[in-house]
Design an enzyme around this catalytic site. Sequence first.
Site, mmCIF file in Angstrom:
data_model
loop_
_atom_site.group_PDB
_atom_site.id
_atom_site.type_symbol
_atom_site.label_atom_id
_atom_site.label_comp_id
_atom_site.label_asym_id
_atom_site.label_seq_id
_atom_site.Cartn_x
_atom_site.Cartn_y
_atom_site.Cartn_z
ATOM 1 N N LYS A 160 23.039 53.809 19.248
ATOM 2 C CA LYS A 160 22.773 53.640 20.687
ATOM 3 C C LYS A 160 23.851 52.759 21.318
ATOM 4 C CE LYS A 160 20.627 53.934 24.640
ATOM 5 N NZ LYS A 160 20.105 52.787 25.258
ATOM 6 N N SER A 192 24.338 55.829 35.158
ATOM 7 C CA SER A 192 24.030 54.931 34.036
ATOM 8 C C SER A 192 23.614 53.557 34.559
ATOM 9 C CB SER A 192 25.248 54.782 33.113
ATOM 10 O OG SER A 192 26.208 53.943 33.715
#
Length: 296
Positions: A179, A248
């Site tokens: 991640k 994002s």
Amino acid sequence: MDVIVFGAGSLGSLIGGLLARVHDVTLVGRDPHVETVAADGLSVDGEFDLRVAPDATTALPGDATADLAIVTVKAADTDAAAAALADCDLGSALSLQNGMGNERTLAARLDCPVLAGTCTYGALLAEPGRVTCTGVGEVTLGPPEGGESDRADDVGAAFSAAGIETTVAPDMPRRLWEKLAVNAGINATTALARVENGALVDGPGHGVASAAARETARAAQAAGVDLSPGDAVAAVERVADATAANTSSMHQDVLAERATEVDAINGYVADRADNAPVNRTLADLLRTWERARELR
Ligand code: KPL
């Protein structure tokens, strides 16, 4: 299950909103969002179309009780979140944050087991009281040191019951690094280029994001975690595609002129890899912007 979501920004509101379909949820966040949710409820749109009525507050009573506290604050605010939760009676806590080391920070203050988690759902706080899901991703969770636990199974079952794509994973150290590679590749690149995640699926942005992810894999290997550069790039490509329409979280921070998570993402990688020129450059550009805006 009684669930506290500490950090009801975009992602916390999305996860809290989905959980509120079947669980008793309290969102802890900021006004005017919290005020609106407390008065009129929370709408979740985009990939979902639902309205729920979780409790919402800006300050948790010190003696609050819950089966689970999900922490979704920015990495730099983890210690403050841990302090606010320290006297609560919690069954367990779960970090669903960007960056590394959040579980350790929480475990230092909380008197309950702390689980590690990753989340690749795309979320955008469209207006107070309304969160948009811009991409269905996946939650993974498990003990931060790896292995299995009944608590992780219970929390995973509670997420799945609420219709959240969830995997209870025995290999969280590797997944946290994967991640981190996704965030190192996508967040800074989209924030600096002012593009949505989908702009990195191909073209020059794909090259920058892939290079940042490859450097992250090398830093993971230096830390003893088996993440190959190819797998790190594949994860970036998968998430950029699944959340193509998303702004994002770092891009959202830049648009809102807020401090970013650059230290916990690209800065973290640059400090740990032998040679990480792409992460170093991305980190320095964002830090330059933060300095110019007097955010650091
Ligand atoms: O974690 C994210 C973020 O924006 O912080 C992704 C998964 C990249 C979604 O945008």
